[in-house]
Design an enzyme around this catalytic site. Structure first.
Site, PDB file in Angstrom:
ATOM      1  N   ASP A  89      -4.891  11.969  -3.831  1.00 22.81           N
ATOM      2  CA  ASP A  89      -5.768  11.064  -3.095  1.00 22.81           C
ATOM      3  C   ASP A  89      -6.984  11.862  -2.674  1.00 22.81           C
ATOM      4  OD1 ASP A  89      -3.949   8.986  -3.291  1.00 22.81           O
ATOM      5  OD2 ASP A  89      -3.035   9.398  -1.344  1.00 22.81           O
ATOM      6  N   TYR A 124       0.796  -1.228   0.000  1.00 20.02           N
ATOM      7  CA  TYR A 124       0.000   0.000   0.000  1.00 20.02           C
ATOM      8  C   TYR A 124       0.832   1.284   0.000  1.00 20.02           C
ATOM      9  CZ  TYR A 124       0.951   0.024   5.067  1.00 20.02           C
ATOM     10  OH  TYR A 124       1.559   0.032   6.303  1.00 20.02           O
ATOM     11  N   HIS A 127      -7.084   6.898  -5.267  1.00 24.56           N
ATOM     12  CA  HIS A 127      -5.858   7.416  -5.888  1.00 24.56           C
ATOM     13  C   HIS A 127      -6.103   7.724  -7.367  1.00 24.56           C
ATOM     14  CE1 HIS A 127      -1.374   7.714  -6.254  1.00 24.56           C
ATOM     15  NE2 HIS A 127      -1.673   7.420  -7.521  1.00 24.56           N
ATOM     16  N   HIS A 156       3.003  10.294  -6.242  1.00 26.98           N
ATOM     17  CA  HIS A 156       2.799  11.612  -5.635  1.00 26.98           C
ATOM     18  C   HIS A 156       4.002  12.523  -5.852  1.00 26.98           C
ATOM     19  CE1 HIS A 156      -1.076  10.973  -3.645  1.00 26.98           C
ATOM     20  NE2 HIS A 156      -0.675   9.736  -3.440  1.00 26.98           N
ATOM     21  N   GLU A 183      -6.869   0.882  -4.832  1.00 23.64           N
ATOM     22  CA  GLU A 183      -6.976   2.193  -4.202  1.00 23.64           C
ATOM     23  C   GLU A 183      -7.972   3.057  -4.987  1.00 23.64           C
ATOM     24  OE1 GLU A 183      -3.230   4.118  -3.594  1.00 23.64           O
ATOM     25  OE2 GLU A 183      -2.466   2.545  -2.282  1.00 23.64           O
ATOM     26  N   SER A 200       7.001   6.738  -5.873  1.00 22.66           N
ATOM     27  CA  SER A 200       5.633   7.196  -5.598  1.00 22.66           C
ATOM     28  C   SER A 200       5.136   8.131  -6.694  1.00 22.66           C
ATOM     29  CB  SER A 200       5.586   7.933  -4.258  1.00 22.66           C
ATOM     30  OG  SER A 200       4.318   8.534  -4.065  1.00 22.66           O
TER      31      SER A 200
END
Length: 225
Positions: free
Chosen positions: A148, A132, A200, A141, A197, A139
Site C-alpha cells: 500500500d 475494505y 494497493h 499482503h 483502492e 489478504s
C-alpha cells in the site's frame, strides 16, 4: 501480349477477395475453388494453467488469493526481495519527477491480518469491513507481493482521494513497467469484492504490462470464475 479487360478484372477481384479481412469462405475466379476457415480469437487463445501447490493457487505461475481462494495460515514468506527492489526503484524514479511516495503497508502475517480484520468488524460490522478488509488467509499482503502506498507530501494515506494526487496520476500509467498492477480497480468492485483502492499495488512481474493493457482484474484476466 495484352490481357483482355475481362480477364484482368476477374483476376483483380480474386486478389482483392483473398486479401480482404472479411474474405469469403470460397473464392471462385479463375476456374478453381479455394475453401478455408479463418482462425478465430478463441482458437488462438491458450487455456489458463491453474495449479494448487502446497495449498497455494497459481494461475499461469501468478500466485492468486482473493475472497474465494485462500492461503494457508502458516504461509509466511515475508516481503519478497523482487518486490522490495521494484518499489524502491519506482520511488527513486518518482523523486526525479518531483513526486514522493510513502510505503504504508507491506507484508502482513495471517495472525496480524486476523487482528486487523477483527478490529474492523468490531468497529464497523462485518458487511462494511468485508468491503475494505480481507479475512485472515485471504489478504494479498500475506503473499509478500502487495504493498500500500501513499503520497508523502500530501499525507494522503489509504484514502480514495489518493487518486487525485500527482503521485497517483503518474503511477497509474507507469506502475506496470515496474511489475505492479492496481489490484482493486474502480468499477470492478463486484468482481474483486473490494472497494476501489488506488493505493494497493500487486506485484505480478513480467505479466504486468499485458494485464495493464487488458484493463482487466486478475480474476478476469485469468478467467477465475
Amino acid at each position: 501480349m495484352k490481357v483482355s479487360g475481362f480477364i484482368a478484372a476477374v483476376f483483380a477481384a480474386a486478389v482483392l477477395a483473398a486479401c480482404s479481412s472479411e474474405a469469403p469462405e470460397e473464392i471462385e475466379a479463375t476456374g478453381f475453388t479455394k475453401s478455408y476457415e479463418p482462425l478465430t480469437f478463441s482458437e488462438l487463445d491458450v487455456p489458463v494453467n491453474i495449479e494448487v501447490i502446497d495449498g497455494i493457487t497459481y494461475a499461469d505461475g501468478v500466485l492468486i488469493v482473493n475472497k474465494e481462494i485462500p492461503l494457508p495460515a502458516d504461509y509466511n514468506p515475508e516481503m519478497q526481495p523482487e518486490v522490495i527492489d521494484a518499489y524502491t526503484q519506482l520511488f527513486e524514479d518518482a523523486k526525479e519527477q518531483g513526486l514522493y511516495f510513502e510505503l504504508v503497508s507491506g507484508f502482513r502475517s495471517y495472525d496480524y491480518q486476523a487482528g486487523l480484520y477483527n478490529n474492523y468488524v468490531a468497529r464497523d460490522g462485518k458487511e462494511a469491513a468485508d468491503r475494505y478488509s480481507a479475512e485472515p488467509g485471504h489478504s494479498e499482503h500475506q503473499t509478500g507481493l502487495a504493498i500500500d502506498v501513499g503520497s508523502y507530501d500530501s499525507a494522503v494515506l489509504l484514502q480514495t482521494s489518493f487518486e487525485y494526487t500527482p503521485e497517483f496520476q503518474w503511477l497509474k500509467d507507469i506502475a506496470h513497467e515496474y511489475g505492479f498492477i492496481i489490484r482493486y480497480m474502480k468499477g470492478k468492485e463486484d468482481i474483486t469484492g473490494y472497494m476501489y483502492e488506488p493505493w494497493h499495488l500487486r506485484y505480478v512481474g513480467d505479466k504486468a504490462p499485458a494485464i495493464y493493457e487488458s484493463g482487466l482484474t486478475l480474476e478476469e484476466y485469468f478467467e477465475l470464475d
